[in-house]
Design a protein around this motif. Structure first.
Motif, PDB file in Angstrom:
ATOM      1  N   LEU A  48       0.897  -0.664   0.181  1.00  0.00           N
ATOM      2  CA  LEU A  48      -0.018  -0.162  -0.019  1.00  0.00           C
ATOM      3  C   LEU A  48       0.697   0.748   0.229  1.00  0.00           C
ATOM      4  O   LEU A  48       0.526   2.162  -0.425  1.00  0.00           O
ATOM      5  CB  LEU A  48      -0.988   0.047   1.188  1.00  0.00           C
ATOM      6  N   LYS A  49       1.829   1.442   0.465  1.00  0.00           N
ATOM      7  CA  LYS A  49       2.821   2.245   0.733  1.00  0.00           C
ATOM      8  C   LYS A  49       3.371   2.837  -0.580  1.00  0.00           C
ATOM      9  O   LYS A  49       3.745   3.806  -1.286  1.00  0.00           O
ATOM     10  CB  LYS A  49       4.353   2.018   2.048  1.00  0.00           C
ATOM     11  N   GLU A  50       3.921   1.186  -1.338  1.00  0.00           N
ATOM     12  CA  GLU A  50       4.631   1.814  -2.411  1.00  0.00           C
ATOM     13  C   GLU A  50       4.102   2.171  -3.466  1.00  0.00           C
ATOM     14  O   GLU A  50       3.982   2.623  -4.407  1.00  0.00           O
ATOM     15  CB  GLU A  50       4.906   0.286  -2.680  1.00  0.00           C
ATOM     16  N   ALA A  51       2.482   1.667  -3.217  1.00  0.00           N
ATOM     17  CA  ALA A  51       1.420   2.202  -4.395  1.00  0.00           C
ATOM     18  C   ALA A  51       0.874   3.285  -4.359  1.00  0.00           C
ATOM     19  O   ALA A  51       1.037   4.679  -5.115  1.00  0.00           O
ATOM     20  CB  ALA A  51      -0.106   1.340  -4.284  1.00  0.00           C
ATOM     21  N   VAL A  52       0.806   4.254  -2.823  1.00  0.00           N
ATOM     22  CA  VAL A  52       0.130   5.418  -3.075  1.00  0.00           C
ATOM     23  C   VAL A  52       1.458   6.024  -3.366  1.00  0.00           C
ATOM     24  O   VAL A  52       1.497   7.330  -3.664  1.00  0.00           O
ATOM     25  CB  VAL A  52       0.464   5.404  -1.227  1.00  0.00           C
ATOM     26  N   ALA A  53       2.720   6.054  -3.001  1.00  0.00           N
ATOM     27  CA  ALA A  53       3.832   6.361  -3.059  1.00  0.00           C
ATOM     28  C   ALA A  53       4.342   6.374  -5.502  1.00  0.00           C
ATOM     29  O   ALA A  53       5.065   7.561  -4.912  1.00  0.00           O
ATOM     30  CB  ALA A  53       5.394   6.008  -2.532  1.00  0.00           C
ATOM     31  N   SER A  54       4.029   5.835  -5.485  1.00  0.00           N
ATOM     32  CA  SER A  54       4.253   5.552  -6.885  1.00  0.00           C
ATOM     33  C   SER A  54       3.167   6.626  -8.014  1.00  0.00           C
ATOM     34  O   SER A  54       3.654   6.852  -9.126  1.00  0.00           O
ATOM     35  CB  SER A  54       3.507   3.999  -7.823  1.00  0.00           C
ATOM     36  N   ASN A  55       2.677   7.753  -6.917  1.00  0.00           N
ATOM     37  CA  ASN A  55       1.766   8.765  -8.599  1.00  0.00           C
ATOM     38  C   ASN A  55       0.567   9.503  -7.899  1.00  0.00           C
ATOM     39  O   ASN A  55       0.901   9.389  -6.083  1.00  0.00           O
ATOM     40  CB  ASN A  55       0.586   7.378  -9.283  1.00  0.00           C
ATOM     41  N   LYS A  56       0.648   9.984  -8.012  1.00  0.00           N
ATOM     42  CA  LYS A  56      -0.123  11.431  -7.596  1.00  0.00           C
ATOM     43  C   LYS A  56      -1.573  10.878  -7.666  1.00  0.00           C
ATOM     44  O   LYS A  56      -2.902  11.251  -9.085  1.00  0.00           O
ATOM     45  CB  LYS A  56       0.004  13.046  -7.853  1.00  0.00           C
ATOM     46  N   TRP A  57      -1.558  10.882  -6.843  1.00  0.00           N
ATOM     47  CA  TRP A  57      -3.751  10.034  -6.067  1.00  0.00           C
ATOM     48  C   TRP A  57      -4.200  10.861  -5.379  1.00  0.00           C
ATOM     49  O   TRP A  57      -3.726  11.832  -4.538  1.00  0.00           O
ATOM     50  CB  TRP A  57      -3.123   9.096  -5.642  1.00  0.00           C
ATOM     51  N   ASP A  58      -5.635  10.878  -5.747  1.00  0.00           N
ATOM     52  CA  ASP A  58      -6.862  11.886  -5.078  1.00  0.00           C
ATOM     53  C   ASP A  58      -7.556  10.582  -4.207  1.00  0.00           C
ATOM     54  O   ASP A  58      -8.018  11.624  -2.932  1.00  0.00           O
ATOM     55  CB  ASP A  58      -7.530  12.206  -6.540  1.00  0.00           C
ATOM     56  N   PHE A  59      -7.405   9.249  -4.278  1.00  0.00           N
ATOM     57  CA  PHE A  59      -8.316   8.850  -3.445  1.00  0.00           C
ATOM     58  C   PHE A  59      -8.334   7.010  -3.110  1.00  0.00           C
ATOM     59  O   PHE A  59      -7.373   6.851  -3.817  1.00  0.00           O
ATOM     60  CB  PHE A  59      -9.542   8.912  -3.655  1.00  0.00           C
ATOM     61  N   VAL A  60      -8.570   6.696  -2.416  1.00  0.00           N
ATOM     62  CA  VAL A  60      -8.183   5.448  -1.986  1.00  0.00           C
ATOM     63  C   VAL A  60      -8.973   4.274  -1.387  1.00  0.00           C
ATOM     64  O   VAL A  60      -9.303   5.195  -0.916  1.00  0.00           O
ATOM     65  CB  VAL A  60      -6.944   4.795  -1.315  1.00  0.00           C
ATOM     66  N   GLN A  61      -9.577   3.479  -2.112  1.00  0.00           N
ATOM     67  CA  GLN A  61     -10.800   2.826  -1.467  1.00  0.00           C
ATOM     68  C   GLN A  61     -10.024   1.168  -1.084  1.00  0.00           C
ATOM     69  O   GLN A  61      -9.365   0.543  -1.730  1.00  0.00           O
ATOM     70  CB  GLN A  61     -11.957   2.027  -2.966  1.00  0.00           C
ATOM     71  N   LEU A  62     -10.973   0.906  -0.167  1.00  0.00           N
ATOM     72  CA  LEU A  62     -10.100   0.221   1.385  1.00  0.00           C
ATOM     73  C   LEU A  62     -11.382  -0.605   1.640  1.00  0.00           C
ATOM     74  O   LEU A  62     -12.038   0.425   1.894  1.00  0.00           O
ATOM     75  CB  LEU A  62      -9.327   0.367   2.196  1.00  0.00           C
ATOM     76  N   GLN A  63     -11.415  -1.909   1.488  1.00  0.00           N
ATOM     77  CA  GLN A  63     -11.900  -2.652   2.537  1.00  0.00           C
ATOM     78  C   GLN A  63     -11.752  -2.405   4.168  1.00  0.00           C
ATOM     79  O   GLN A  63     -11.001  -2.845   4.931  1.00  0.00           O
ATOM     80  CB  GLN A  63     -11.703  -4.179   2.393  1.00  0.00           C
ATOM     81  N   LEU A  64     -12.945  -1.719   4.783  1.00  0.00           N
ATOM     82  CA  LEU A  64     -12.980  -1.879   5.801  1.00  0.00           C
ATOM     83  C   LEU A  64     -13.992  -2.285   6.549  1.00  0.00           C
ATOM     84  O   LEU A  64     -14.927  -1.679   6.349  1.00  0.00           O
ATOM     85  CB  LEU A  64     -12.868  -0.062   5.953  1.00  0.00           C
ATOM     86  N   ASN A  65     -13.780  -2.357   8.128  1.00  0.00           N
ATOM     87  CA  ASN A  65     -15.081  -3.134   8.372  1.00  0.00           C
ATOM     88  C   ASN A  65     -14.113  -3.122   9.735  1.00  0.00           C
ATOM     89  O   ASN A  65     -13.378  -3.134  10.039  1.00  0.00           O
ATOM     90  CB  ASN A  65     -15.581  -3.959   7.801  1.00  0.00           C
ATOM     91  N   TYR A  66     -15.794  -3.354  11.031  1.00  0.00           N
ATOM     92  CA  TYR A  66     -14.976  -3.493  12.281  1.00  0.00           C
ATOM     93  C   TYR A  66     -14.290  -4.461  12.716  1.00  0.00           C
ATOM     94  O   TYR A  66     -12.796  -4.335  13.267  1.00  0.00           O
ATOM     95  CB  TYR A  66     -15.990  -2.838  13.779  1.00  0.00           C
ATOM     96  N   LEU A  67     -14.348  -5.359  12.190  1.00  0.00           N
ATOM     97  CA  LEU A  67     -13.442  -7.130  12.218  1.00  0.00           C
ATOM     98  C   LEU A  67     -12.399  -6.587  12.005  1.00  0.00           C
ATOM     99  O   LEU A  67     -11.507  -7.014  12.540  1.00  0.00           O
ATOM    100  CB  LEU A  67     -14.453  -8.148  11.314  1.00  0.00           C
ATOM    101  N   ASP A  68     -12.763  -6.538  10.235  1.00  0.00           N
ATOM    102  CA  ASP A  68     -10.815  -6.119   9.526  1.00  0.00           C
ATOM    103  C   ASP A  68     -10.320  -5.204   9.864  1.00  0.00           C
ATOM    104  O   ASP A  68      -8.680  -5.474  10.384  1.00  0.00           O
ATOM    105  CB  ASP A  68     -11.138  -5.541   8.075  1.00  0.00           C
TER     106      ASP A  68
END
Ligand code: SF4
Ligand code: SF4
Length: 386
Positions: free
Chosen positions: A159-179
Motif C-alpha cells: 500500500l505504501k509503495e502504491a501510494v508513493a507511486s503516483n499523485k492519487w486523489d483517493f484510495v478505496q479500502l476494505q474496512l469494517n470493524y472486524l478487519d
C-alpha cells in the motif's frame, strides 16, 4: 440524505454509496438487468449520489445497468466511479480501448472517480508494464477523469509503495470493524490518513458476515438498540471514521437499501459505550485466530520464497470468517506462485526476526497440513454430491 464535503476532492458525497456488484440474478445466474436498473434509480431517488461499478461486476452487465439507469438524470447531481481491471486487458492498447468503451457504456464524457482496480502483488507489475498510470493521469489532465485513485486488497508495504507511486486523489479500502483488528485494516487506513488521501470504504459489512453474527453477539447488539439491524452497527462504525469519504454497500434487496438509507441518511456516530461493545465482539472473534501474525514482514524475505505473512493471513481469514473453500483457493494461489509453506526447509532464519515470537516453521507446516485436510474434505463432499 447526509452528505460529507470532502475538502481534498471538493465534492459533497452522500455517506452511503451504491456498490453495483451484487444485484439480483436470474435463474441462469446472469444479472437481472431490469431489477438492477430499478434498484439504482431507487437509490438515486432516496438521495444516494455516488455509484461504483467495474467492468468485471456481473460480467460487464453492472456497467451497462448503471449507464442505463442514470442516462436521463442531470449529470451534475451524481458521481460515477468505475475501474481499470488488470484481468480484462492484455496490453496497453486494449487497456486504453477499455477505458473509452466504459465512457460509452456509462453514457458520459467523464468519470468522476476512476480506480486502478484491486492493486495487489500479483497484478501490480502488469499495471506498470502496460503504462496504466501514465494513461489514466493523461485522462485526468484531459478532464475525462475527475479524481484518480485505486482500490486495494494487500498488505501495508505494498500500500505504501502504491501510494508513493503516483499523485492519487483517493484510495478505496476494505474496512469494517472486524478487519480493523483481525486483519490490521487500521494500519492501512492510517497510511491514507498520513498521506491525506480520502478513503472510500468497500465491504463495510464484510460481504454480509457482519449482518448476522452468532446469537450471543446479536443479542449484545440488540440490547443496545432493539430497532437497529445488526448490519447498521458495521455501517455506522466505518462512516464514523473521519477520513472516510463514502461507504459503499453492494445492495441486492430493497430492505438492505432502505436499512442503509435509514442508518446513513441521518447519521449518528457510535457512542463510547457502543464502540466498546463492538470492540468486545471483535476481540472474541479475533481469538479464533491462534497465530498472532501482524503482517509486519520482518521475517521476509525467506530464501525459499515462502510468503510467510500471506500464508498466515490466509489462515487467519479462514479461522475468523470460516469458508473452507476460500481458504483452499487462496492458499493455492500462494502455492501457484511458489510462495506456499510447502517450500519451507525449516532453516529457522525467519523465526529469529519475528517480534511476535511465532514458531514460524512449525506453524507453516501446520497450515499446510490443514490445507491438505480441508481440500480432501471438499473433494470428498463434491464426490458425494456428484
Ligand atoms: S524456516 Fe522456512 S519459511 Fe522460514 S526462512 Fe527458512 S525456509 Fe523460509
Ligand atoms: S515477522 Fe512474525 S508477525 Fe511479522 S509478518 Fe513475519 S510472522 Fe508475521
Amino acid at each position: 440524505m447526509d452528505k460529507k464535503l470532502i475538502p481534498q476532492l471538493g465534492d459533497s458525497i452522500t455517506r452511503l454509496g451504491y456498490g453495483c456488484m451484487r444485484f439480483p440474478k436470474l435463474e441462469d445466474g446472469t444479472m437481472n438487468f431490469e431489477e438492477a436498473v430499478r434498484l439504482i434509480q431507487k437509490g438515486y431517488q432516496l438521495g444516494i449520489n455516488y455509484f461504483d461499478t467495474a467492468v468485471v461486476y456481473h460480467g460487464g452487465d453492472s456497467e451497462k445497468a448503471l449507464g442505463e439507469a442514470m442516462k436521463d438524470y442531470d449529470r451534475s447531481t451524481f458521481f460515477l466511479a468505475d475501474k481499470m481491471t488488470s484481468s480484462v486487458f492484455q496490453d496497453e492498447e486494449s487497456m486504453k480501448a477499455l477505458f473509452y468503451k466504459q465512457l460509452e457504456t456509462l453514457h458520459t464524457d467523464y468519470i468522476d472517480y476512476y480506480l486502478v482496480h484491486n492493486i495487489n502483488r500479483n497484478n501490480w507489475q502488469k499495471y506498470k508494464d502496460c503504462h496504466v498510470l501514465e494513461f489514466l493521469n493523461e485522462m485526468r489532465t484531459q478532464g475525462k477523469i475527475r479524481h484518480l485513485g485505486f482500490s486495494f486488497h494487500d498488505t501495508e508495504p505494498l500500500l505504501k509503495e502504491a501510494v508513493a507511486s503516483n499523485k492519487w486523489d483517493f484510495v478505496q479500502l476494505q474496512l469494517n470493524y472486524l478487519d480493523w483488528k483481525a486483519m490490521h485494516a487500521d494500519r492501512l487506513y492510517q497510511v491514507l490518513v498520513d498521506n491525506n488521501l480520502p478513503c472510500m470504504v468497500m465491504e463495510p459489512v464484510r460481504g454480509g458476515y457482519l449482518a448476522n453474527l452468532n446469537d450471543e453477539f446479536n443479542a449484545k447488539l440488540k440490547a443496545l438498540d432493539p430497532e437497529a439491524s445488526i448490519a447498521s452497527w458495521a455501517v455506522r462504525f466505518v462512516s464514523g471514521l473521519d477520513n472516510v469519504a463514502v461507504v459503499l454497500s453492494g445492495m441486492t434487496l430493497d430492505e438492505q437499501l432502505e436499512d442503509n438509507v435509514k442508518t446513513l441518511g441521518n447519521f449518528k456516530p457510535l457512542s463510547e459505550k457502543e464502540l466498546a461493545v463492538l470492540s468486545e465482539i471483535t476481540d472474541e472473534l479475533c481469538k479464533l485466530n491462534d497465530i498472532p501474525c501482524t503482517g509486519c514482514r520482518y521475517c521476509m524475505d525467506c530464501p525459499k520464497g515462502v510468503d510467510i505473512p500471506e500464508v498466515f493471513n490466509v489462515y487467519a481469514q479462514w479461522r475468523v470468517f470460516g469458508n473452507s473453500k476460500r481458504f483452499v483457493s487462496s492458499y493455492e494461489n500462494a502455492l501457484n506462485h511458489n510462495k506456499g509453506a510447502n517450500n519451507c526447509v525449516k532453516c529457522g532464519l525467519c523465526a529469529k526476526q519475528c517480534p511476535q515470537h511465532i514458531d514460524i516453521p512449525n506453524q507453516l507446516a501446520r497450515v499446510h497440513a490443514l490445507y491438505l485436510e480441508e481440500k480432501a474434505k471438499i473433494e470428498a463432499e463434491e464426490a458425494a454430491n456428484a
